[in-house]
Structure formats: structure tokens, C-alpha cells
Scaffold this motif. Structure first.
Motif, PDB file in Angstrom:
ATOM      1  N   LEU A 147    -101.017  62.291  74.282  1.00 44.89           N
ATOM      2  CA  LEU A 147     -99.983  63.191  74.788  1.00 44.89           C
ATOM      3  C   LEU A 147    -100.620  64.574  74.770  1.00 44.89           C
ATOM      4  N   GLU A 148    -100.927  65.049  75.950  1.00 48.18           N
ATOM      5  CA  GLU A 148    -101.662  66.298  76.062  1.00 48.18           C
ATOM      6  C   GLU A 148    -100.965  67.224  77.049  1.00 48.18           C
ATOM      7  N   PHE A 149    -100.586  68.407  76.582  1.00 46.02           N
ATOM      8  CA  PHE A 149     -99.951  69.376  77.471  1.00 46.02           C
ATOM      9  C   PHE A 149    -100.979  69.913  78.467  1.00 46.02           C
ATOM     10  N   LEU A 150    -100.509  70.195  79.677  1.00 48.80           N
ATOM     11  CA  LEU A 150    -101.373  70.639  80.764  1.00 48.80           C
ATOM     12  C   LEU A 150    -100.897  71.967  81.322  1.00 48.80           C
ATOM     13  N   ASP A 151    -101.802  72.705  81.936  1.00 48.85           N
ATOM     14  CA  ASP A 151    -101.348  73.846  82.717  1.00 48.85           C
ATOM     15  C   ASP A 151    -101.019  73.339  84.124  1.00 48.85           C
ATOM     16  N   GLU A 152    -100.468  74.206  84.951  1.00 51.38           N
ATOM     17  CA  GLU A 152     -99.978  73.771  86.257  1.00 51.38           C
ATOM     18  C   GLU A 152    -101.091  73.194  87.124  1.00 51.38           C
ATOM     19  N   ALA A 153    -102.271  73.797  87.084  1.00 52.48           N
ATOM     20  CA  ALA A 153    -103.383  73.323  87.905  1.00 52.48           C
ATOM     21  C   ALA A 153    -103.865  71.952  87.435  1.00 52.48           C
ATOM     22  N   GLU A 154    -103.955  71.769  86.113  1.00 54.54           N
ATOM     23  CA  GLU A 154    -104.425  70.503  85.562  1.00 54.54           C
ATOM     24  C   GLU A 154    -103.497  69.356  85.919  1.00 54.54           C
ATOM     25  N   VAL A 250    -102.398  63.287  70.111  1.00 50.65           N
ATOM     26  CA  VAL A 250    -101.005  63.055  70.513  1.00 50.65           C
ATOM     27  C   VAL A 250    -100.163  64.256  70.090  1.00 50.65           C
ATOM     28  N   GLY A 251    -100.045  65.215  70.998  1.00 52.34           N
ATOM     29  CA  GLY A 251     -99.288  66.423  70.702  1.00 52.34           C
ATOM     30  C   GLY A 251     -97.812  66.145  70.503  1.00 52.34           C
ATOM     31  N   TYR A 252     -97.143  67.047  69.823  1.00 50.53           N
ATOM     32  CA  TYR A 252     -95.702  67.030  69.570  1.00 50.53           C
ATOM     33  C   TYR A 252     -95.288  65.880  68.653  1.00 50.53           C
ATOM     34  N   LEU A 253     -95.600  64.629  69.001  1.00 51.51           N
ATOM     35  CA  LEU A 253     -95.173  63.507  68.167  1.00 51.51           C
ATOM     36  C   LEU A 253     -95.900  63.489  66.834  1.00 51.51           C
ATOM     37  N   ILE A 254     -97.194  63.761  66.848  1.00 50.21           N
ATOM     38  CA  ILE A 254     -97.907  64.066  65.603  1.00 50.21           C
ATOM     39  C   ILE A 254     -97.885  65.587  65.527  1.00 50.21           C
ATOM     40  N   PRO A 255     -96.970  66.165  64.740  1.00 53.50           N
ATOM     41  CA  PRO A 255     -96.622  67.586  64.882  1.00 53.50           C
ATOM     42  C   PRO A 255     -97.599  68.566  64.240  1.00 53.50           C
ATOM     43  N   CYS A 256     -98.802  68.640  64.814  1.00 53.87           N
ATOM     44  CA  CYS A 256     -99.799  69.583  64.297  1.00 53.87           C
ATOM     45  C   CYS A 256     -99.353  71.033  64.489  1.00 53.87           C
ATOM     46  N   HIS A 257     -98.372  71.259  65.371  1.00 54.93           N
ATOM     47  CA  HIS A 257     -97.884  72.627  65.583  1.00 54.93           C
ATOM     48  C   HIS A 257     -97.122  73.156  64.370  1.00 54.93           C
ATOM     49  N   ARG A 258     -96.754  72.287  63.423  1.00 58.69           N
ATOM     50  CA  ARG A 258     -95.998  72.714  62.239  1.00 58.69           C
ATOM     51  C   ARG A 258     -96.878  73.186  61.088  1.00 58.69           C
ATOM     52  N   VAL A 259     -98.164  73.268  61.323  1.00 57.73           N
ATOM     53  CA  VAL A 259     -99.081  73.770  60.296  1.00 57.73           C
ATOM     54  C   VAL A 259     -99.509  75.179  60.685  1.00 57.73           C
ATOM     55  N   ILE A 260     -99.286  76.128  59.782  1.00 58.82           N
ATOM     56  CA  ILE A 260     -99.608  77.520  60.063  1.00 58.82           C
ATOM     57  C   ILE A 260    -100.460  78.074  58.926  1.00 58.82           C
ATOM     58  N   ARG A 261    -100.938  79.265  59.085  1.00 55.39           N
ATOM     59  CA  ARG A 261    -101.756  79.875  58.040  1.00 55.39           C
ATOM     60  C   ARG A 261    -100.884  80.260  56.855  1.00 55.39           C
ATOM     61  N   LYS A 262    -101.475  80.276  55.669  1.00 56.13           N
ATOM     62  CA  LYS A 262    -100.693  80.584  54.468  1.00 56.13           C
ATOM     63  C   LYS A 262    -100.205  82.020  54.439  1.00 56.13           C
ATOM     64  N   GLY A 267    -101.213  81.168  63.985  1.00 55.31           N
ATOM     65  CA  GLY A 267    -102.554  80.673  64.240  1.00 55.31           C
ATOM     66  C   GLY A 267    -102.691  80.039  65.612  1.00 55.31           C
ATOM     67  N   ASN A 268    -103.846  79.412  65.826  1.00 49.81           N
ATOM     68  CA  ASN A 268    -104.161  78.840  67.130  1.00 49.81           C
ATOM     69  C   ASN A 268    -103.570  77.445  67.302  1.00 49.81           C
ATOM     70  N   TYR A 269    -103.701  76.941  68.515  1.00 52.49           N
ATOM     71  CA  TYR A 269    -103.172  75.624  68.864  1.00 52.49           C
ATOM     72  C   TYR A 269    -103.987  75.130  70.046  1.00 52.49           C
ATOM     73  N   ARG A 270    -104.377  73.874  70.018  1.00 55.11           N
ATOM     74  CA  ARG A 270    -105.290  73.381  71.052  1.00 55.11           C
ATOM     75  C   ARG A 270    -104.666  73.414  72.442  1.00 55.11           C
ATOM     76  N   TRP A 271    -103.336  73.457  72.523  1.00 52.70           N
ATOM     77  CA  TRP A 271    -102.665  73.541  73.816  1.00 52.70           C
ATOM     78  C   TRP A 271    -102.056  74.924  74.053  1.00 52.70           C
ATOM     79  N   GLY A 272    -102.626  75.926  73.392  1.00 52.81           N
ATOM     80  CA  GLY A 272    -102.220  77.296  73.634  1.00 52.81           C
ATOM     81  C   GLY A 272    -101.320  77.866  72.557  1.00 52.81           C
ATOM     82  N   ALA A 273    -101.636  79.080  72.100  1.00 51.30           N
ATOM     83  CA  ALA A 273    -100.860  79.723  71.040  1.00 51.30           C
ATOM     84  C   ALA A 273     -99.413  79.948  71.462  1.00 51.30           C
ATOM     85  N   THR A 274     -99.196  80.267  72.736  1.00 50.83           N
ATOM     86  CA  THR A 274     -97.832  80.493  73.208  1.00 50.83           C
ATOM     87  C   THR A 274     -97.007  79.226  73.124  1.00 50.83           C
TER      88      THR A 274
END
Length: 289
Positions: A147-154, A250-262, A267-274
Motif C-alpha cells: 500500500l503505497e501513496f502516490l502523487d498525481e503523476a505516479e 504497507v502504508g497506513y495499515l501498518i501505521p508507521c506515521h504514528r511514530v514521531i521524534r521524542k 519528522g519525515n515520512y516516506r510518502w511525504g511529511a505533509t
């Protein structure tokens, strides 16, 4: 709580790019507490239409969402977040407070189970829309492997999408089949009753340990990289934990976005900080309502 329409992955969400521009502006300028007019201008919308659009997407007003982007809010979430034991084994979490660990079953594939390049494996894939823009979904039977987020062109580049799979599954048979995957896609961003989602990933034992810990972080909650490292019994391995989190297929379902810096910074995110900010704010809004 989000409306069914906002959560339906099979419907289009043409407004996400406008939402993303406003989130970027809010993230960069939250200390100045920008006015509604300023944020609406960034989205090229009138105040009225922007307020309605944003509230439909997030479930809260832009002003309320801005609260979820502040450093103080993030630090407060970390302070009252999960204990290490809870991250490690899920103890003490109510069933209503969890989403992903109730509905996601993670299975690791070892080289002994499948050839390294995926020989003999058939992967169906297609692009679908979500509240966070288009995403590429891949599955082996009923098991999600990508599950990989894409930009519009991709999202419209067939060769590029196929190449993404070829990186990890060079010998697999790839079939683009949106019709077969649509029922599976429909379950991902919905909160209605559903069957557990099964995820099949090629991973080392260490990666599996990290990703299993991520599944125990409830929606609307955050933990630090150090907390994950300690929870899996390797407190000095925060750098390796960060690498494992960054390689999550597998983005979102394995919620790596819920880990932030102490420090409380997202922090960063492989599918964009925004997109990471959007996911965290959106989940915080769902949890608060």
C-alpha cells in the motif's frame, strides 16, 4: 467521526491536493496562528468553501485541526501515551480504542516460503483513491503486500508502478486488476464493520518485530522511535528501528506515521511529511469526536 463518504476508498477525493496545500501552510505557520482567510487563500478558495471543504475532509474545523499540529499537542500526546508494556504486548488497551491491531493480521514471508524474487507468486495491483490521495494497492490473493501513496503523476504511470513491484518481486506475475481488488480496497479507509485485513510482507525477524509493535499503537496516539526500540527489547537500536519503519511496504495499515521524534516533532515520512501530518491530524480528529 468521519462520514461514510469521506472514508470510502473507492470514491474519488479530488480535493486532497487543496487540503495538502493548506496543511503545509498550517504546519509551517502554526506558531503565527494564521487566520481562516490566510489559509483559504493558500487553497485558492473562498473562506466559506474552504471551511466547508476542510471540515468535510477532516471532520473538524481548520482552527481545531491547527491544534493537532502544534508542538505542545504532540508532546502532550507523547507524555500521556502508551507505556512500553502496552506497546510491547497490547495490555490495557480497550477494544474501542484500537483500529489496526484488531483488523490487521501481519504475516511474514521467509525465503523458505517463497523464492526471493517471488517466483510462482501472482500479485494483483491497481490504483485507488483515498482521503490522502491516490495509492497503489497490491495483493497476493486476499493478502495485502503493498500500500503505497502516490502523487498525481505516479498514479497514471503504468510502467513506474510495475517497476515498484519488480524491485521486490522481480519474478512474480503482476496483473493489474482493479475490479478484483475493489472489495479489498473498500475496507481499508472505512470504519464500518469489516473482516480482518491480512497483510503478507517479506521481512526479516527484526522488521516484523518493529511492524508488530506499530500495529499496537491506537489511532490518534503517537510514540517515539526510542519507545518502539525499548518495547521490542532493544533500547539501543532506535536507529535500526527507524530504518525498519522507513522500509514499511504497507502504508497506513501498518501505521508507521504514528511514530514521531521524542522532541514532539513529527519528522519525515516516506510518502511525504505533509501526508504524515494529514494522517496524524485526521486520526486525532476522529479520536476526539
Amino acid at each position: 467521526m468521519q462520514t461514510t463518504k469521506a472514508m470510502n476508498a473507492t470514491e474519488t477525493h479530488p480535493t486532497y491536493q487543496q487540503i495538502a496545500r493548506s496543511i503545509e501552510f498550517l504546519t509551517e505557520n502554526f506558531r503565527q496562528q494564521p487566520s481562516l482567510a490566510e489559509v483559504a487563500d493558500r487553497a485558492n478558495l473562498s473562506e466559506y468553501h474552504f471551511q466547508r471543504l476542510f471540515s468535510d475532509w477532516a471532520g473538524v474545523s481548520p482552527k481545531k485541526f491547527l491544534q493537532y499540529l502544534t508542538l505542545a499537542f504532540a508532546k502532550e500526546r507523547l507524555r500521556r501515551g502508551l507505556t512500553l508494556a502496552e506497546v510491547a504486548d497490547g495490555a490495557g488497551l480497550s477494544s474501542t480504542g484500537r483500529l489496526h491491531d484488531l483488523f490487521v493480521v501481519l504475516e511474514g514471508m521467509t525465503p523458505g516460503q517463497f523464492k526471493q524474487g517471488g517466483g510462482g507468486v501472482t500479485i494483483q495491483y491497481a490504483v485507488f483513491e483515498s482521503p490522502f490521495g491516490p495509492y497503489l494497492l497490491g495483493a497476493i490473493g486476499d493478502k495485502i503486500c503493498k500500500l503505497e501513496f502516490l502523487d498525481e503523476a505516479e498514479a497514471t504511470d503504468q510502467a513506474r508502478m510495475t517497476a515498484r513491484f519488480a524491485t521486490d518481486w522481480s519474478d512474480a506475475r503482476l496483473i493489474r486488476d482493479a475490479d478484483s481488488l475493489r472489495p479489498l480496497a473498500h475496507q481499508i479507509f472505512t470504519r464500518t464493520a469489516r473482516q480482518p485485513l491480512r497483510i503478507a510482507v517479506k521481512a526479516s525477524p527484526f522488521q516484523l518485530k518493529v511492524w508488530e509493535a506499530l500495529l499496537r499503537i491506537p489511532e490518534g496516539q503517537v510514540v517515539s522511535y526510542d519507545q518502539i526500540a525499548a518495547a521490542i527489547g532493544m533500547p539501543s537500536a532506535s536507529r535500526a528501528v527507524g530504518t525498519a519503519i522507513g522500509s514499511n511496504p504497507v502504508g497506513y495499515l501498518i501505521p508507521c506515521h504514528r511514530v514521531i521524534r521524542k522532541t514532539g516533532l513529527f519528522g519525515n515520512y516516506r510518502w511525504g511529511a505533509t501526508r504524515k501530518v494529514a494522517l496524524l491530524g485526521w486520526e486525532a480528529a476522529c479520536r476526539e469526536h
